[in-house]
Design a protein around this motif. Sequence first.
Motif, PDB file in Angstrom:
ATOM      1  N   LYS A 132       4.271  11.938  -3.093  1.00  0.00           N
ATOM      2  CA  LYS A 132       4.977  11.866  -1.814  1.00  0.00           C
ATOM      3  C   LYS A 132       5.675  10.529  -1.646  1.00  0.00           C
ATOM      4  O   LYS A 132       5.166   9.485  -2.083  1.00  0.00           O
ATOM      5  N   GLY A 133       6.836  10.557  -1.026  1.00  0.00           N
ATOM      6  CA  GLY A 133       7.487   9.346  -0.547  1.00  0.00           C
ATOM      7  C   GLY A 133       7.222   9.214   0.941  1.00  0.00           C
ATOM      8  O   GLY A 133       6.911  10.196   1.615  1.00  0.00           O
TER       9      GLY A 133
ATOM     10  N   LEU B 177      -1.024   4.205  -3.867  1.00  0.00           N
ATOM     11  CA  LEU B 177       0.317   4.039  -3.326  1.00  0.00           C
ATOM     12  C   LEU B 177       0.880   2.666  -3.652  1.00  0.00           C
ATOM     13  O   LEU B 177       0.158   1.707  -3.913  1.00  0.00           O
TER      14      LEU B 177
ATOM     15  N   VAL C 119       8.724   1.251   3.167  1.00  0.00           N
ATOM     16  CA  VAL C 119       8.983   2.436   2.351  1.00  0.00           C
ATOM     17  C   VAL C 119       8.050   2.381   1.156  1.00  0.00           C
ATOM     18  O   VAL C 119       7.602   1.302   0.746  1.00  0.00           O
ATOM     19  N   GLY C 120       7.743   3.548   0.590  1.00  0.00           N
ATOM     20  CA  GLY C 120       6.875   3.561  -0.568  1.00  0.00           C
ATOM     21  C   GLY C 120       6.664   4.950  -1.113  1.00  0.00           C
ATOM     22  O   GLY C 120       7.294   5.924  -0.675  1.00  0.00           O
ATOM     23  N   CYS C 121       5.756   5.050  -2.073  1.00  0.00           N
ATOM     24  CA  CYS C 121       5.416   6.337  -2.670  1.00  0.00           C
ATOM     25  C   CYS C 121       3.910   6.397  -2.897  1.00  0.00           C
ATOM     26  O   CYS C 121       3.246   5.369  -3.073  1.00  0.00           O
ATOM     27  N   GLU C 122       3.388   7.620  -2.898  1.00  0.00           N
ATOM     28  CA  GLU C 122       1.948   7.849  -3.002  1.00  0.00           C
ATOM     29  C   GLU C 122       1.683   8.939  -4.025  1.00  0.00           C
ATOM     30  O   GLU C 122       2.315  10.003  -3.998  1.00  0.00           O
TER      31      GLU C 122
ATOM     32  N   GLU D 213       3.854   0.122  -1.869  1.00  0.00           N
ATOM     33  CA  GLU D 213       4.591  -0.005  -0.615  1.00  0.00           C
ATOM     34  C   GLU D 213       5.343  -1.324  -0.544  1.00  0.00           C
ATOM     35  O   GLU D 213       4.833  -2.369  -0.945  1.00  0.00           O
TER      36      GLU D 213
ATOM     37  N   GLY E 213       7.640  15.328   0.070  1.00  0.00           N
ATOM     38  CA  GLY E 213       7.390  15.457  -1.362  1.00  0.00           C
ATOM     39  C   GLY E 213       6.518  16.642  -1.688  1.00  0.00           C
ATOM     40  O   GLY E 213       6.505  17.660  -0.973  1.00  0.00           O
TER      41      GLY E 213
ATOM     42  N   TYR F  50       6.437  11.359   5.942  1.00  0.00           N
ATOM     43  CA  TYR F  50       6.264  11.539   4.504  1.00  0.00           C
ATOM     44  C   TYR F  50       6.898  12.853   4.038  1.00  0.00           C
ATOM     45  O   TYR F  50       7.137  13.768   4.813  1.00  0.00           O
TER      46      TYR F  50
END
Length: 228
Positions: free
Chosen positions: A118-119, A188, A175-178, A190, A113, A111
């Motif tokens: 965060k990514g 998040l 992959v994703g973001c939170e 995903e 960011g 992770y």
Amino acid sequence: MKLTIRFLLSALLVISAFTLRAETHYKPHVSIGARAGASLGQMSFSPSVKQLWNMGSTGAVTFRYTEEKIFGLIAELGWVQRGWKENYELYPFEYSRTLTYINLPLLTHIYFGTPRFKGFVNLGPQVAYMIGESTSANFDYANVASVPDYPRNRRTEQLNMAIKNRFDYGICASVGCEFYVQPRHSLLVEGRFYYGLGNIFPAAKADVFGASRCMSIEVSLGYFFRLK
């Protein structure tokens, strides 16, 4: 058998690497959470079969351990619906087969960011066991020869073939973001891809298919609560 041994050794190496790293870092974070969303499934058949994506659902309970820097480990227990949908193009036929699995992925978590956003990238092995299957069709797929106007240049054995192997294993990447609503609470999004290494149908030289492996794309929303 050799693929299974290699798969298990890879999983053990991932666990060992993060156990050693945990001994040399400080301030670990432990979180629990859940996610749910939609899945799209296809099969990697050999010989090939014309397909569309088959829609289903997915979800999991998640345990996450992260170091202070950028690395962590994720273990999940969840379900996912895979399978496939036949592509009949201009013909008025419909057929889909949904395979429901209980799955257990073990993923490396990377992770980056800011403290609020965060990514991340996840990668690792996954094992699964099929707990159910269902078929939907608008024709008699068990007796295709009697169906009027059914295209005769198509492979049909897979329509009514019994599942031989319910156990599956493969590789998962996401992959994703939170977004952190509060220091201990986060949401998040995903996207995940899975490629199976096991075959659902018999795959000996004398069998119809040399390969019948699951593939899936999953999109889910999730929530994490940091325990410490």
